[in-house]
Write a protein that holds these residues in place. Structure first.
Motif: not given
Length: 241
Positions: A1-10, A41-50, A52-56, A60-61
């Motif tokens: 199982m592959r999990v992405t944790v998204w947070n705006e990180n502000r 688990t991976r992380t992604a945040t608001l200010d990353e390109p897209d 952090g939620l790219t098509d790739e 893979n989530t």
């Protein structure tokens, strides 16, 4: 199982109280206890390109965990539409605390998702109302938090498929704090606690709920149903095709 944790990180960038509680960010804290369970688990945040939620990343989530508050409006509609399609195709979505006002949750619900709220350092007691559910495995009769932000009814959401937790607050309000939905092939769980200035995500029982929810929401291995005009499976005698 592959999990992405998204947070705006502000909040972590602007508020030293939040930074002290979550030095690696809320996303980092959540990712850490998920990883301790052997969950990739991976992380992604608001200010990353897209964001952090790219098509790739989305491809893979299996389950996406979402925390947002200050910057719901900065999430682009394009990304929201992509996440929505992923959920319909089977990706699980765990929406935490103020994520009830996120574009993705409101899109999936189709309502305002509004509620009452108050910051008063009050006690919250989350009662388990579905004790046989996978999400409550290993949880006691209730979870008690010494200090949390109050969310109160009426919560403007569609009727949940399942009610898992109901909260009582020291000031007297109650709230549907753990609810599930099916959307397309995907599963959605909303979990209320997690105000940024309280160490809620360090609480072991709160962690256990989120770990359980991620396991519950992982995709079922099947194709989406076929929609639209359909040819008959059997001969229709006297019919016209």
């Amino acid at each position: 199982m592959r999990v992405t944790v998204w947070n705006e990180n502000r909040h972590e960038q602007k508020n030293p109280v939040v930074r002290d509680i979550y030095p690696r960010g809320i996303h980092g804290a959540i990712a850490e206890f998920l990883q301790s369970e052997g969950i990739h688990t991976r992380t992604a945040t608001l200010d990353e390109p897209d964001h952090g939620l790219t098509d790739e990343v989305l491809a893979n989530t299996d389950v996406l965990v979402w925390w947002g508050h200050l910057a719901h409006g900065e999430v682009t509609d394009e990304i929201v539409q992509k996440v929505q399609q992923c959920v319909l195709d089977g990706m699980g979505l765990i929406v935490l605390h103020s994520g009830h006002f996120s574009k993705i949750f409101k899109t999936l619900m189709g309502t305002s998702c509004d509620l009452k709220w108050r910051e008063a350092d009050e006690k919250e007691r989350l009662w388990v109302v579905s004790p046989s559910h996978l999400i409550t495995e290993g949880i006691t009769e209730y979870i008690e938090l010494d200090k949390e932000e109050m969310y109160g009814e009426h919560f403007d959401i569609p009727q949940p498929d399942e009610l898992i937790f109901t909260s009582w607050f020291e000031g007297g309000e109650v709230f549907r704090s753990g609810i599930t939905y099916n959307r397309g092939n995907g599963k959605v769980f909303y979990f209320r606690p997690g105000h940024e200035t309280y160490p809620t995500y360090h609480n072991k029982q709160i962690q256990r709920v989120i770990i359980n929810a991620v396991k519950w929401a992982q995709p079922v291995k099947r194709e989406r149903p076929v929609y639209g005009n359909a040819k008959p499976l059997e001969e229709i005698k006297g019919g016209q095709i």
